[in-house]
Structures are given as C-alpha cells and as structure tokens.
Design a protein around this motif. Structure first.
Motif, PDB file in Angstrom:
ATOM      1  N   ASP A 101      -3.420   4.088  -7.405  1.00  0.00           N
ATOM      2  CA  ASP A 101      -2.793   4.310  -6.170  1.00  0.00           C
ATOM      3  C   ASP A 101      -3.218   4.494  -5.639  1.00  0.00           C
ATOM      4  O   ASP A 101      -2.644   4.921  -3.562  1.00  0.00           O
ATOM      5  CB  ASP A 101      -1.802   5.447  -6.457  1.00  0.00           C
ATOM      6  CG  ASP A 101      -2.072   7.196  -6.322  1.00  0.00           C
ATOM      7  OD1 ASP A 101      -3.781   7.001  -6.968  1.00  0.00           O
ATOM      8  OD2 ASP A 101      -2.465   7.953  -6.081  1.00  0.00           O
ATOM      9  N   THR A 102      -4.037   3.841  -4.574  1.00  0.00           N
ATOM     10  CA  THR A 102      -4.920   3.732  -3.534  1.00  0.00           C
ATOM     11  C   THR A 102      -4.070   2.331  -3.281  1.00  0.00           C
ATOM     12  O   THR A 102      -3.827   1.468  -3.719  1.00  0.00           O
ATOM     13  CB  THR A 102      -6.773   3.809  -3.468  1.00  0.00           C
ATOM     14  OG1 THR A 102      -7.158   4.928  -4.578  1.00  0.00           O
ATOM     15  CG2 THR A 102      -7.648   3.341  -2.236  1.00  0.00           C
ATOM     16  N   GLU A 103      -4.165   2.869  -1.543  1.00  0.00           N
ATOM     17  CA  GLU A 103      -3.429   1.538  -0.918  1.00  0.00           C
ATOM     18  C   GLU A 103      -4.365   1.742   0.524  1.00  0.00           C
ATOM     19  O   GLU A 103      -4.787   2.330   1.100  1.00  0.00           O
ATOM     20  CB  GLU A 103      -1.794   2.654   0.243  1.00  0.00           C
ATOM     21  CG  GLU A 103      -1.154   2.050  -0.780  1.00  0.00           C
ATOM     22  CD  GLU A 103      -0.700   1.338  -2.168  1.00  0.00           C
ATOM     23  OE1 GLU A 103      -0.856  -0.012  -0.978  1.00  0.00           O
ATOM     24  OE2 GLU A 103       0.008   1.277  -2.582  1.00  0.00           O
ATOM     25  N   PRO A 104      -4.729   0.257   1.207  1.00  0.00           N
ATOM     26  CA  PRO A 104      -5.781  -0.457   2.114  1.00  0.00           C
ATOM     27  C   PRO A 104      -5.453   0.280   3.081  1.00  0.00           C
ATOM     28  O   PRO A 104      -3.870   1.189   3.381  1.00  0.00           O
ATOM     29  CB  PRO A 104      -4.972  -2.269   1.872  1.00  0.00           C
ATOM     30  CG  PRO A 104      -3.940  -2.092   1.478  1.00  0.00           C
ATOM     31  CD  PRO A 104      -3.774  -0.591   0.513  1.00  0.00           C
ATOM     32  N   ALA A 105      -6.379   1.101   3.906  1.00  0.00           N
ATOM     33  CA  ALA A 105      -6.306   1.507   5.097  1.00  0.00           C
ATOM     34  C   ALA A 105      -4.538   0.514   5.946  1.00  0.00           C
ATOM     35  O   ALA A 105      -4.612  -0.960   6.438  1.00  0.00           O
ATOM     36  CB  ALA A 105      -7.129   1.672   5.855  1.00  0.00           C
TER      37      ALA A 105
END
Length: 86
Positions: free
Chosen positions: A77-81
């Motif tokens: 579930d990691t999203e880009p900054a």
C-alpha cells in the motif's frame, strides 16, 4: 483429515524450478563488456576502446545500485510522495 490427491504438498512445490534469472554469481563478467559493445553498436556510437573499461565499470556500478534499491521491500500500500524537493 486426508489431503486431496490433486493438491501439491510443500515439498513438491519447493522442487519446482523457478524462472531462470541470472544473478551476479552466475552471470559471466564479460557479459557487461559485451552489452556495452552491443549497445554502442546499436546506437551508432563510436566508442573509443580506451573508454570501454570506464563505461563498463560505471554500468556495473549502476547495476549494483539498482540491485540494492530492488532488494528494499516496501508494503503493497506504499504510495509515492505527493511533492518532491531536491
């Protein structure tokens, strides 16, 4: 409880061959040299033989850095900054 006959056990799955990926240990060192020469030819670049070792060294360095980034595990579930400041 009995297992179904069609179901594979853990040991049967472990023996299955995986995809053939070349690792740094199995890949011959001259493959980078061959890649540099082939890339220069494909791009139509005249690569001075005196620069060949330097280009191959830098490519090996980039591949090592890419491998270390690739090894870093991120959650699904990691999203880009949203904003990047240099």
């Amino acid at each position: 409880m009995k297992r179904k006959a069609g179901r594979k056990t853990k040991s049967a799955r472990a023996k299955r061959p995986g995809p053939a990926r070349a690792t740094a240990k199995t890949r011959p060192e001259n493959s980078v040299d061959a890649f540099v020469a082939a890339s220069a030819q494909a791009l139509g670049l005249a690569l001075d033989p005196a620069w060949h070792k330097s280009v191959a060294f830098n490519l090996r360095l980039i591949l090592r850095h890419a491998a270390s980034v690739d090894e870093f595990a991120l959650p699904d579930d990691t999203e880009p900054a949203p904003v990047f400041h240099a």
